[in-house]
Design an enzyme around this catalytic site. Structure first.
Site, PDB file in Angstrom:
ATOM      1  N   GLU A 188       0.945  -1.249   0.029  1.00 25.59           N
ATOM      2  CA  GLU A 188       0.088  -0.047   0.000  1.00 25.59           C
ATOM      3  C   GLU A 188       0.964   1.342  -0.055  1.00 25.59           C
ATOM      4  OE1 GLU A 188      -4.203  -1.424   2.272  1.00 25.59           O
ATOM      5  OE2 GLU A 188      -2.618  -0.799   3.504  1.00 25.59           O
ATOM      6  N   ASP A 210      -8.739  -8.731   4.414  1.00 23.87           N
ATOM      7  CA  ASP A 210      -8.362  -7.977   5.101  1.00 23.87           C
ATOM      8  C   ASP A 210      -9.371  -7.791   6.337  1.00 23.87           C
ATOM      9  OD1 ASP A 210      -7.406  -5.716   6.227  1.00 23.87           O
ATOM     10  OD2 ASP A 210      -8.041  -4.336   4.608  1.00 23.87           O
ATOM     11  N   GLU A 213     -12.852  -2.245  12.316  1.00 23.37           N
ATOM     12  CA  GLU A 213     -12.876  -1.537  10.927  1.00 23.37           C
ATOM     13  C   GLU A 213     -13.968  -1.835   9.873  1.00 23.37           C
ATOM     14  OE1 GLU A 213      -9.867  -0.941   6.967  1.00 23.37           O
ATOM     15  OE2 GLU A 213      -8.978  -2.011   9.007  1.00 23.37           O
TER      16      GLU A 213
END
Length: 692
Positions: free
Chosen positions: A309, A383, A411
């Site tokens: 990333e 993820d 998240e």
């Protein structure tokens, strides 16, 4: 030590049990009068005082904890001293400090205790019945003291007490994705705990309260800065601030770790390269590591996100992940430190299926990492989704210690709005059999090192703490911090047992209230899965902030940053084909698991659309067609949240008004969001299913 405890203790002494207005700051370390008369009498007989003969900061912390806890729990004055006293006392100290009691640790106990395990056992001293809490180090005794107080908080009998407990995993860390400016990446509870601007000269009592909470559940390390690290974190001024924080939390058994930016030799050292094979680069890291240990003698090591990333890494120079990790490991090794190299990489040029990328990058490197290097692997291959199969790297790298990375902060699971107890998710992960060398090699055995006889073992949880008065933004999110610590210590604990402990310590020991809250918690994860991503759907949250649904999203620069990449819905069906006729991700798992996942009839329905693409009119185990089963699951998700609200409403006179109202507001918002998930997903998928 916690801010509103004194008021509640005074009220308990004056009036007996009352529903004090509470803000949640005390977490599970609420010490209230034991309201079971039989247990209260038992505790008063067993504990007339506490003796902690040790010296030093940790011994003083234990004395302070007893002075706070015992008078409140026993509803009477309880003397706490470093010197012997008459009566049935609690004796807490290392085996060396308790030598005068003639208490002996057997060889069998000693093998289990190592440096952090503890014994809690009845023992007679000069004819008096005593309870001994001991271990080989001050930290071990502190862990044992918190376990003993947990027994009192949860109304457990002290008769015939004989406990010996040691951690199954050596390094039990919280990873804080906190930035130097006080913001938190994926943080939902206010700003960072760490006030870097005020450090090192000004500290906050909250740092000690944080360390105390971690010690109470056996967490022994904390990474204080974001994995998307800034090189500034390694500058001398920042390191002096970190050293001040390390000094405060050290007596609680916590070691400091830092996320390291791989390009720091360029940004801070003026070098032209960060190639790990370059002698000057390696020497720069050696000098920087020596500098850190000069300030923080018990520094734990580095966490590294590289070539992921946008983060810099060794692959920019043609080097491997092992080359990068080993360079840092070599700098740390003389000091006893470790490097934790994250496997969260997904270069889809390696494979078009993002779920396969990390496996393909890391398995060729097995056996090439230094002995003090971990590969840190997320629980699932995508993820931190509401549900994923376990990452295929677990069991596939027998020569390398793997450190599971769990996400405590929610998240993708409703963040600080949704009540989702994550212990059942983590238990499903730990208990999954990898079949790495035949049946009987669960993920937990990889995590604790026993599967491959690794002396080094560790586990990390992405923290959910912040400056909010509740610490976690939701009173029930505290349970996930608690559950992570308990499972990191002993992954064989059940989710139900952990929930029972936490409820009793945080809310009440009253039977009906306990059962109601426990029912809410233990069903909450499946509720979340039903409401968001049933049947193996994944990564269909809104882009960027990941809260709420957006299955139609298709506007990102990369295909695998779009929701449509993962569900692939069209008029012919839905799901990502990872079978052998598709991306063949199933082959990254060992047999017979790969065969089970590959077979449409044998694949567990909870992973059906993860591994298979199916026509809308496929008939499932329930007898319903796939399109109808999706509707049923989304309907169930909403109905289950509605039931949670009903359950909580029934407890109005059992919970103090402030906390009852706070949770009620969260559940109201959760129901609204669950209804949004149902509406958006069914409308979107329904456009395709109608013609399927």
């Amino acid at each position: 030590m916690f801010r509103n405890i004194a008021v509640c203790i005074i009220m308990v002494f004056l009036t007996g049990p009352v529903l004090c207005a509470e803000n949640g700051y005390e977490l599970w370390l609420r010490y209230r009068r034991t309201d079971d008369p039989a247990r209260l009498e038992e505790y008063r007989r067993a504990v007339s005082g506490a003796v902690i003969p040790g010296k030093g900061a940790t011994s003083e912390i234990i004395r302070s904890e007893f002075r706070m806890a015992l008078p409140a729990l026993l509803d009477k004055p309880v003397p706490v001293s470093s010197k012997p006293m008459r009566g049935n006392t609690v004796l807490a100290g290392t085996s060396k400090a308790l030598k005068m009691t003639r208490f002996r640790i057997s060889k069998a106990d000693a093998r289990r205790l190592n440096e952090e395990g503890y014994i809690i056992r009845e023992h007679r001293v000069s004819g008096r019945r005593c309870i001994v809490i001991t271990g080989n180090t001050d930290s071990a005794v502190l862990y044992g003291v918190f376990h003993f107080l947990r027994l009192l908080q949860t109304h457990q009998s002290l008769d015939g007490l004989d406990l010996c407990s040691g951690p199954r995993v050596r390094l039990r860390l919280l990873d804080h994705w906190d930035n130097l400016d006080g913001t938190i990446e994926r943080g939902y509870a206010g700003r960072s705990l760490w006030n870097w601007d005020a450090l090192p000269g000004k500290t906050d009592n909250r740092y000690k309260d944080y360390a105390r909470a971690c010690a109470s559940i056996g967490i022994n390390g904390t990474v204080v800065n974001n994995v998307n690290a800034k090189a500034e974190s390694l500058t001398r001024p920042c390191l002096e601030k970190t050293a001040a924080l390390a000094a405060l939390i050290r007596p609680y058994g916590l070691r400091i770790y830092l996320s390291a930016r791989f390009s720091a030799p360029i940004e801070l050292g003026g070098l032209e390269t960060a190639d790990p094979r370059d002698r000057d680069v390696a020497e720069w890291w050696k000098r920087k590591t020596d500098e850190i240990y000069g300030l923080i003698p018990d520094f734990g090591g580095f966490l590294v996100k590289a070539n992921s990333e946008g983060q810099p890494g060794p692959q920019e120079y043609g080097a491997t992940h092992a080359d990068g990790a080993n360079m840092l490991a070599n700098a740390l090794a003389p000091h006893g430190g470790v490097v934790m190299w994250r496997a969260f990489v997904y270069d889809t040029r390696i494979d078009a299926d993002r779920a396969k990328c990390a496996y393909k990058e890391f398995t060729p490197l097995d056996g090439r990492f230094s002995p003090n290097a971990f590969v840190q692997v997320k629980n699932g291959p995508i993820d931190f989704q509401p549900r994923e199969p376990f990452h295929p790297l677990f069991g596939a790298m027998p020569l390398t210690p793997l450190m599971p990375e769990l996400q405590i902060t929610q998240e993708y699971l409703g963040q600080s709005t949704w009540l989702v107890f994550l212990a059942p998710q983590w238990k499903e992960f730990f208990d999954s059999d990898t079949y790495a060398r035949g049946a009987g090699f669960p993920v937990s055995a990889v995590a604790d090192g026993s599967a491959d006889a690794h002396a080094l073992s560790g586990i990390a949880g992405v923290a959910n703490t912040g400056s909010d008065s509740t610490w976690c933004g939701h009173l029930f999110a505290q349970a996930n911090w608690y559950a992570f610590g308990r499972l990191a210590w002993d992954h064989e604990l059940s989710a139900a047992a952990i929930a029972d402990e936490w409820i009793r310590m945080t809310w009440t020991n009253e039977g009906n209230t306990l059962r109601t809250i426990k029912r809410m918690m233990l069903g909450s994860w499946e509720t979340c899965v039903n409401a968001m991503t049933p049947l193996g759907l994944h990564h269909i949250m809104r882009e960027g902030h990941h809260y709420g649904p957006d299955p139609a999203f298709d506007g990102a620069d990369r295909a695998d940053w779009n929701s449509v990449y993962y569900h692939r819905a069209d008029s012919t069906g839905i799901g990502f084909d990872r079978s052998r006729s598709g991306s063949d991700a199933v082959s990254q798992y060992s047999r017979p698991l790969s065969e089970q996942f590959n077979g449409l009839e044998t694949c567990p329905e909870k992973f059906l659309l993860w591994f298979h693409r199916m026509p809308w009119n496929s008939r499932l185990q329930s007898g319903r067609l796939l399109r109808d089963e999706l509707k049923f699951r989304y309907d169930s998700g909403v109905e289950e949240v509605v039931q949670m609200r009903r359950d909580w409403s029934s407890l109005e006179d059992k919970i103090d008004a402030r906390r009852w109202n706070a949770v009620g507001r969260k559940l109201e918002a959760q129901e609204e969001n669950a209804r949004l998930w149902r509406r958006v997903c069914l409308e979107y998928f329904g456009k395709f299913a109608e013609g399927g």
